[in-house]
Design a protein around this motif. Structure first.
Motif, PDB file in Angstrom:
ATOM      1  N   UNK A  98       0.819  -1.175   0.086  1.00 22.45           N
ATOM      2  CA  UNK A  98      -0.148   0.059   0.145  1.00 22.45           C
ATOM      3  C   UNK A  98       0.919   1.289  -0.016  1.00 22.45           C
ATOM      4  N   UNK A  99       2.164   1.217  -0.247  1.00 26.80           N
ATOM      5  CA  UNK A  99       3.180   2.353  -0.142  1.00 26.80           C
ATOM      6  C   UNK A  99       2.669   3.433  -1.184  1.00 26.80           C
ATOM      7  N   UNK A 100       2.149   3.243  -2.239  1.00 26.09           N
ATOM      8  CA  UNK A 100       1.756   4.182  -3.096  1.00 26.09           C
ATOM      9  C   UNK A 100       0.261   4.727  -2.679  1.00 26.09           C
ATOM     10  N   UNK A 101      -0.450   4.419  -1.602  1.00 25.76           N
ATOM     11  CA  UNK A 101      -1.806   4.736  -1.342  1.00 25.76           C
ATOM     12  C   UNK A 101      -1.511   5.908  -0.186  1.00 25.76           C
ATOM     13  N   UNK A 102      -2.410   6.357   0.130  1.00 24.42           N
ATOM     14  CA  UNK A 102      -2.608   7.466   1.288  1.00 24.42           C
ATOM     15  C   UNK A 102      -2.565   6.952   2.635  1.00 24.42           C
ATOM     16  N   UNK A 103      -1.391   6.907   3.148  1.00 22.04           N
ATOM     17  CA  UNK A 103      -1.200   6.455   4.470  1.00 22.04           C
ATOM     18  C   UNK A 103      -1.160   7.773   5.474  1.00 22.04           C
ATOM     19  N   UNK A 104      -1.161   7.626   6.703  1.00 26.86           N
ATOM     20  CA  UNK A 104      -0.610   8.551   7.626  1.00 26.86           C
ATOM     21  C   UNK A 104       0.478   8.083   8.690  1.00 26.86           C
ATOM     22  N   UNK A 176      -3.906  18.713  14.656  1.00 26.36           N
ATOM     23  CA  UNK A 176      -3.262  18.496  13.585  1.00 26.36           C
ATOM     24  C   UNK A 176      -3.854  17.276  12.756  1.00 26.36           C
ATOM     25  N   UNK A 177      -4.253  16.220  13.354  1.00 24.79           N
ATOM     26  CA  UNK A 177      -4.862  15.010  12.658  1.00 24.79           C
ATOM     27  C   UNK A 177      -6.191  15.408  12.415  1.00 24.79           C
ATOM     28  N   UNK A 178      -6.828  16.033  12.947  1.00 28.84           N
ATOM     29  CA  UNK A 178      -8.343  16.457  12.463  1.00 28.84           C
ATOM     30  C   UNK A 178      -9.121  15.180  12.083  1.00 28.84           C
ATOM     31  N   UNK A 179      -9.174  14.100  12.826  1.00 27.08           N
ATOM     32  CA  UNK A 179      -9.756  13.036  12.804  1.00 27.08           C
ATOM     33  C   UNK A 179      -9.214  11.980  11.912  1.00 27.08           C
ATOM     34  N   UNK A 180      -8.100  12.411  11.177  1.00 27.42           N
ATOM     35  CA  UNK A 180      -7.372  11.324  10.489  1.00 27.42           C
ATOM     36  C   UNK A 180      -6.608  10.387  11.430  1.00 27.42           C
ATOM     37  N   UNK A 181      -6.889   9.207  10.967  1.00 26.31           N
ATOM     38  CA  UNK A 181      -6.264   7.966  11.819  1.00 26.31           C
ATOM     39  C   UNK A 181      -4.645   7.676  11.278  1.00 26.31           C
ATOM     40  N   UNK A 182      -3.864   7.358  12.319  1.00 28.44           N
ATOM     41  CA  UNK A 182      -2.362   7.248  11.958  1.00 28.44           C
ATOM     42  C   UNK A 182      -2.383   5.691  11.737  1.00 28.44           C
ATOM     43  N   UNK A 183      -1.422   5.285  10.787  1.00 26.54           N
ATOM     44  CA  UNK A 183      -1.213   3.864  10.319  1.00 26.54           C
ATOM     45  C   UNK A 183       0.213   3.700  10.831  1.00 26.54           C
ATOM     46  N   UNK A 184       1.179   4.439  10.884  1.00 29.59           N
ATOM     47  CA  UNK A 184       2.352   4.230  11.283  1.00 29.59           C
ATOM     48  C   UNK A 184       2.761   5.297  12.327  1.00 29.59           C
ATOM     49  N   UNK A 185       3.114   4.932  13.550  1.00 31.02           N
ATOM     50  CA  UNK A 185       3.624   6.075  14.463  1.00 31.02           C
ATOM     51  C   UNK A 185       5.083   5.665  14.987  1.00 31.02           C
ATOM     52  N   UNK A 186       6.011   6.448  14.971  1.00 31.19           N
ATOM     53  CA  UNK A 186       7.389   6.230  15.673  1.00 31.19           C
ATOM     54  C   UNK A 186       7.958   7.098  16.609  1.00 31.19           C
ATOM     55  N   UNK A 205      -6.044   6.940  21.015  1.00 34.36           N
ATOM     56  CA  UNK A 205      -7.126   7.231  20.294  1.00 34.36           C
ATOM     57  C   UNK A 205      -7.034   7.336  18.997  1.00 34.36           C
ATOM     58  N   UNK A 206      -5.860   7.997  18.298  1.00 38.36           N
ATOM     59  CA  UNK A 206      -5.735   8.483  16.934  1.00 38.36           C
ATOM     60  C   UNK A 206      -5.304   7.421  16.225  1.00 38.36           C
ATOM     61  N   UNK A 207      -5.164   6.143  16.532  1.00 41.48           N
ATOM     62  CA  UNK A 207      -4.404   5.014  15.784  1.00 41.48           C
ATOM     63  C   UNK A 207      -5.627   4.243  14.843  1.00 41.48           C
TER      64      UNK A 207
END
Length: 249
Positions: A98-104, A176-186, A205-207
């Motif tokens: 999915x690397x070409x897709x819209x992840x967060x 900042x996220x405005x409801x966007x869910x995070x796919x990868x956090x570091x 809560x944002x994952x």
């Protein structure tokens, strides 16, 4: 007493990831095959540890742009230092289709920005967000990164973020996220248990439903977070702890 505690901690880590430590032992005894260093990153699969380490080298390698030995930067992916490249390869493999897709993807503790440069290359269409308590290191190094080709495919968002300020950091994340869910956090920030716990609590809560959460540079993270978050899956690879959510079909 202290020596006994350290030995017990080391044994727990070995039991959790025997193959990882066998690999480290092999490298220490027999050395690391350095032939990959003479090849371009395009010679390796995107997202492999070789690709990650060579990309890191392209964008500064060791100690670029930061004088402090405590904040060296650029020492993560190489098998000669932290050896995190093999861990990122292991746990990001499922996302690569999915690397070409819209992840967060969000990184806390960006320092000189070499990590952000890697992630922007790896996920060219992702929303890549960098948080740091002091963005001046990145600002001072940005021109050098861009001269090396960084951020040509994707450009990160940057925000000031204090991991130890629970209330303010929670508000910043929400805005900042405005409801966007995070796919990868570091989490490559302060590395203290206090900051790791606060940041993890703020992010959960944002994952996304399926996520990968990396926590670098602390041997005790697994023992602190895993027992109180048993609904998640936990893995330890030396100083790196990784959390994911079990897949529910």
């Amino acid at each position: 007493m202290i020596l006994n505690q350290l030995l017990k901690r080391r044994l727990r880590m070995w039991r959790r990831a025997p193959a990882y430590f066998v690999g480290k032992f092999h490298d220490r005894v027999f050395g690391v095959d350095e032939s990959w260093l003479s090849k371009p990153r395009e010679a390796f699969p995107v997202g492999s540890w070789q690709w990650l380490a060579l990309t890191e080298t392209t964008y500064g390698g060791f100690n670029i742009g930061v004088a402090s030995k405590a904040n060296r930067g650029g020492d993560r992916m190489s098998p000669f230092f932290h050896r995190y490249g093999v861990i990122y390869e292991e746990f990001l493999e499922s996302l690569l289709p999915r690397r070409e897709q819209s992840l967060t993807l969000v990184e806390v503790g960006i320092l000189n920005g070499s990590g952000l440069a890697i992630w922007c290359d790896l996920f060219p269409n992702a929303r890549v967000i960098g948080f740091d308590i002091d963005l001046r290191n990145f600002a001072a190094n940005r021109a050098e990164l861009e001269a090396a080709g960084a951020f040509s495919a994707n450009r990160p968002e940057l925000y000031e973020f204090d991991q130890l300020d629970l209330g303010r950091s929670a508000l910043i994340l929400k805005n900042v996220l405005g409801g966007t869910k995070v796919d990868v956090a570091i989490d490559d920030g302060c590395h203290s248990i206090e900051s790791i716990k606060t940041t993890f609590e703020n992010f959960m809560p944002h994952m996304a439903e399926r996520f990968v959460y990396f926590i670098e540079d602390n041997f005790d993270t697994y023992d602190v977070l895993a027992p109180v978050n048993r609904h998640l899956r936990w893995f330890q690879r030396g100083e790196m702890t990784v959390s994911t959510r079990p897949f529910r079909p």
